[in-house]
Design a protein around this motif. Structure first.
Motif, PDB file in Angstrom:
ATOM      1  N   ASP A 237       0.837  -1.208   0.000  1.00 23.67           N
ATOM      2  CA  ASP A 237       0.000   0.000   0.000  1.00 23.67           C
ATOM      3  C   ASP A 237       0.867   1.252   0.000  1.00 23.67           C
ATOM      4  O   ASP A 237       0.701   2.159  -0.834  1.00 23.67           O
ATOM      5  N   ALA A 238       1.848   1.273   0.886  1.00 23.02           N
ATOM      6  CA  ALA A 238       2.727   2.455   0.969  1.00 23.02           C
ATOM      7  C   ALA A 238       3.554   2.589  -0.303  1.00 23.02           C
ATOM      8  O   ALA A 238       3.757   3.707  -0.813  1.00 23.02           O
ATOM      9  N   ARG A 239       4.004   1.459  -0.839  1.00 22.70           N
ATOM     10  CA  ARG A 239       4.871   1.499  -2.032  1.00 22.70           C
ATOM     11  C   ARG A 239       4.087   1.974  -3.260  1.00 22.70           C
ATOM     12  O   ARG A 239       4.580   2.751  -4.061  1.00 22.70           O
ATOM     13  N   VAL A 240       2.836   1.512  -3.408  1.00 23.62           N
ATOM     14  CA  VAL A 240       2.021   1.921  -4.567  1.00 23.62           C
ATOM     15  C   VAL A 240       1.748   3.420  -4.496  1.00 23.62           C
ATOM     16  O   VAL A 240       1.807   4.135  -5.499  1.00 23.62           O
ATOM     17  N   LYS A 241       1.505   3.907  -3.273  1.00 26.60           N
ATOM     18  CA  LYS A 241       1.300   5.361  -3.107  1.00 26.60           C
ATOM     19  C   LYS A 241       2.550   6.116  -3.588  1.00 26.60           C
ATOM     20  O   LYS A 241       2.464   7.089  -4.330  1.00 26.60           O
ATOM     21  N   GLU A 242       3.713   5.607  -3.191  1.00 31.55           N
ATOM     22  CA  GLU A 242       4.968   6.240  -3.642  1.00 31.55           C
ATOM     23  C   GLU A 242       5.075   6.222  -5.169  1.00 31.55           C
ATOM     24  O   GLU A 242       5.426   7.219  -5.800  1.00 31.55           O
ATOM     25  N   MET A 243       4.753   5.054  -5.773  1.00 31.24           N
ATOM     26  CA  MET A 243       4.838   4.921  -7.231  1.00 31.24           C
ATOM     27  C   MET A 243       3.926   5.961  -7.903  1.00 31.24           C
ATOM     28  O   MET A 243       4.295   6.575  -8.910  1.00 31.24           O
ATOM     29  N   CYS A 244       2.741   6.166  -7.328  1.00 31.69           N
ATOM     30  CA  CYS A 244       1.804   7.145  -7.891  1.00 31.69           C
ATOM     31  C   CYS A 244       2.396   8.547  -7.794  1.00 31.69           C
ATOM     32  O   CYS A 244       2.403   9.301  -8.770  1.00 31.69           O
ATOM     33  N   GLU A 245       2.901   8.862  -6.611  1.00 35.69           N
ATOM     34  CA  GLU A 245       3.430  10.205  -6.374  1.00 35.69           C
ATOM     35  C   GLU A 245       4.656  10.493  -7.250  1.00 35.69           C
ATOM     36  O   GLU A 245       4.836  11.597  -7.750  1.00 35.69           O
ATOM     37  N   LYS A 246       5.482   9.470  -7.447  1.00 33.86           N
ATOM     38  CA  LYS A 246       6.758   9.701  -8.149  1.00 33.86           C
ATOM     39  C   LYS A 246       6.672   9.540  -9.660  1.00 33.86           C
ATOM     40  O   LYS A 246       7.420  10.165 -10.400  1.00 33.86           O
ATOM     41  N   LEU A 247       5.759   8.617 -10.116  1.00 36.21           N
ATOM     42  CA  LEU A 247       5.800   8.312 -11.559  1.00 36.21           C
ATOM     43  C   LEU A 247       4.427   8.266 -12.227  1.00 36.21           C
ATOM     44  O   LEU A 247       4.222   8.858 -13.293  1.00 36.21           O
ATOM     45  N   LEU A 248       3.476   7.568 -11.615  1.00 38.51           N
ATOM     46  CA  LEU A 248       2.253   7.225 -12.346  1.00 38.51           C
ATOM     47  C   LEU A 248       1.299   8.407 -12.526  1.00 38.51           C
ATOM     48  O   LEU A 248       0.522   8.442 -13.469  1.00 38.51           O
ATOM     49  N   ALA A 249       1.352   9.378 -11.631  1.00 39.42           N
ATOM     50  CA  ALA A 249       0.460  10.542 -11.757  1.00 39.42           C
ATOM     51  C   ALA A 249       1.280  11.825 -11.707  1.00 39.42           C
ATOM     52  O   ALA A 249       2.259  11.919 -10.959  1.00 39.42           O
ATOM     53  N   ASN A 250       0.887  12.778 -12.520  1.00 37.42           N
ATOM     54  CA  ASN A 250       1.485  14.123 -12.418  1.00 37.42           C
ATOM     55  C   ASN A 250       0.599  14.884 -11.436  1.00 37.42           C
ATOM     56  O   ASN A 250      -0.438  15.442 -11.808  1.00 37.42           O
ATOM     57  N   THR A 251       1.004  14.894 -10.193  1.00 30.34           N
ATOM     58  CA  THR A 251       0.115  15.371  -9.121  1.00 30.34           C
ATOM     59  C   THR A 251      -0.180  16.872  -9.196  1.00 30.34           C
ATOM     60  O   THR A 251      -1.026  17.370  -8.451  1.00 30.34           O
ATOM     61  N   VAL A 252       0.485  17.581 -10.107  1.00 27.39           N
ATOM     62  CA  VAL A 252       0.140  19.001 -10.289  1.00 27.39           C
ATOM     63  C   VAL A 252      -1.242  19.093 -10.951  1.00 27.39           C
ATOM     64  O   VAL A 252      -2.092  19.890 -10.562  1.00 27.39           O
ATOM     65  N   ILE A 253      -1.490  18.250 -11.940  1.00 23.81           N
ATOM     66  CA  ILE A 253      -2.760  18.337 -12.685  1.00 23.81           C
ATOM     67  C   ILE A 253      -3.615  17.078 -12.581  1.00 23.81           C
ATOM     68  O   ILE A 253      -4.742  17.048 -13.074  1.00 23.81           O
ATOM     69  N   GLU A 254      -3.057  16.022 -11.987  1.00 21.81           N
ATOM     70  CA  GLU A 254      -3.814  14.775 -11.925  1.00 21.81           C
ATOM     71  C   GLU A 254      -4.047  14.346 -10.481  1.00 21.81           C
ATOM     72  O   GLU A 254      -3.241  14.632  -9.590  1.00 21.81           O
ATOM     73  N   SER A 255      -5.165  13.655 -10.275  1.00 19.53           N
ATOM     74  CA  SER A 255      -5.389  12.995  -8.976  1.00 19.53           C
ATOM     75  C   SER A 255      -5.405  11.486  -9.241  1.00 19.53           C
ATOM     76  O   SER A 255      -5.592  11.052 -10.390  1.00 19.53           O
ATOM     77  N   TYR A 256      -5.187  10.711  -8.190  1.00 23.53           N
ATOM     78  CA  TYR A 256      -5.144   9.257  -8.368  1.00 23.53           C
ATOM     79  C   TYR A 256      -5.820   8.566  -7.192  1.00 23.53           C
ATOM     80  O   TYR A 256      -5.979   9.153  -6.113  1.00 23.53           O
ATOM     81  N   ARG A 257      -6.260   7.359  -7.450  1.00 20.68           N
ATOM     82  CA  ARG A 257      -6.702   6.466  -6.367  1.00 20.68           C
ATOM     83  C   ARG A 257      -6.306   5.057  -6.775  1.00 20.68           C
ATOM     84  O   ARG A 257      -6.060   4.802  -7.973  1.00 20.68           O
ATOM     85  N   TYR A 258      -6.212   4.175  -5.816  1.00 16.63           N
ATOM     86  CA  TYR A 258      -5.801   2.812  -6.178  1.00 16.63           C
ATOM     87  C   TYR A 258      -6.428   1.816  -5.206  1.00 16.63           C
ATOM     88  O   TYR A 258      -6.817   2.169  -4.084  1.00 16.63           O
ATOM     89  N   GLU A 259      -6.541   0.598  -5.703  1.00 16.63           N
ATOM     90  CA  GLU A 259      -6.975  -0.472  -4.802  1.00 16.63           C
ATOM     91  C   GLU A 259      -6.062  -1.683  -5.014  1.00 16.63           C
ATOM     92  O   GLU A 259      -5.553  -1.881  -6.131  1.00 16.63           O
ATOM     93  N   LEU A 260      -5.859  -2.430  -3.925  1.00 14.79           N
ATOM     94  CA  LEU A 260      -5.038  -3.641  -4.000  1.00 14.79           C
ATOM     95  C   LEU A 260      -5.974  -4.836  -4.071  1.00 14.79           C
ATOM     96  O   LEU A 260      -6.938  -4.924  -3.295  1.00 14.79           O
ATOM     97  N   VAL A 261      -5.724  -5.721  -5.003  1.00 13.70           N
ATOM     98  CA  VAL A 261      -6.609  -6.871  -5.240  1.00 13.70           C
ATOM     99  C   VAL A 261      -5.760  -8.140  -5.140  1.00 13.70           C
ATOM    100  O   VAL A 261      -4.715  -8.236  -5.778  1.00 13.70           O
TER     101      VAL A 261
END
Lengths: 80, 80
Positions: free
Chosen positions: A55-79
């Motif tokens: 959970d913590a690692r995926v959040k990091e991945m979103c913040e660092k690479l998967l989303a441009n947090t200036v203009i994008e928002s993200y959410r994720y779920e673990l399955v």
């Protein structure tokens, strides 16, 4: 385990790709289409990591690479 | 009414974008990422159309524009 990450433009941010889709659909005769917004879904296959750490690692991945947090928002779920 | 359209590559179709994401995450130290696949979510704002008619029309929009049905599959839901 899978992480399903949804990334989309923040409200108010212009979506040229969405506008192009809506305009094209309008020209094709689909007048009911008032607007369109495009987002991404990123499906990550994760191996050998515990759920709480993932959970913590995926959040990091979103913040660092998967989303441009200036203009994008993200959410994720673990399955499992 | 909204139509939420999910478009993704069919199983077995190479996903260079997904591979690039997975490789980059690996180089960033996220070794638990085994693979990644990228899909699109298209949110359509529909006005002045009945739900049953909208269902047929959204399917048409997917077949004609929103998905490349040779390599992509799609699903959608209508939300009031």
């Amino acid at each position: 385990m899978k992480a399903i990450v949804h990334v989309g433009l923040k409200p108010g941010v212009l979506d040229p790709q969405g506008k192009a889709v809506a305009d094209t659909l309008g020209r094709m005769g689909y007048d009911e289409v008032h607007s369109a917004r495009i987002g991404k879904v990123i499906e990550l296959d994760l191996e050998g990591v515990a759920k709480d750490k993932a959970d913590a690692r995926v959040k990091e991945m979103c913040e660092k690479l998967l989303a441009n947090t200036v203009i994008e928002s993200y959410r994720y779920e673990l399955v499992d």
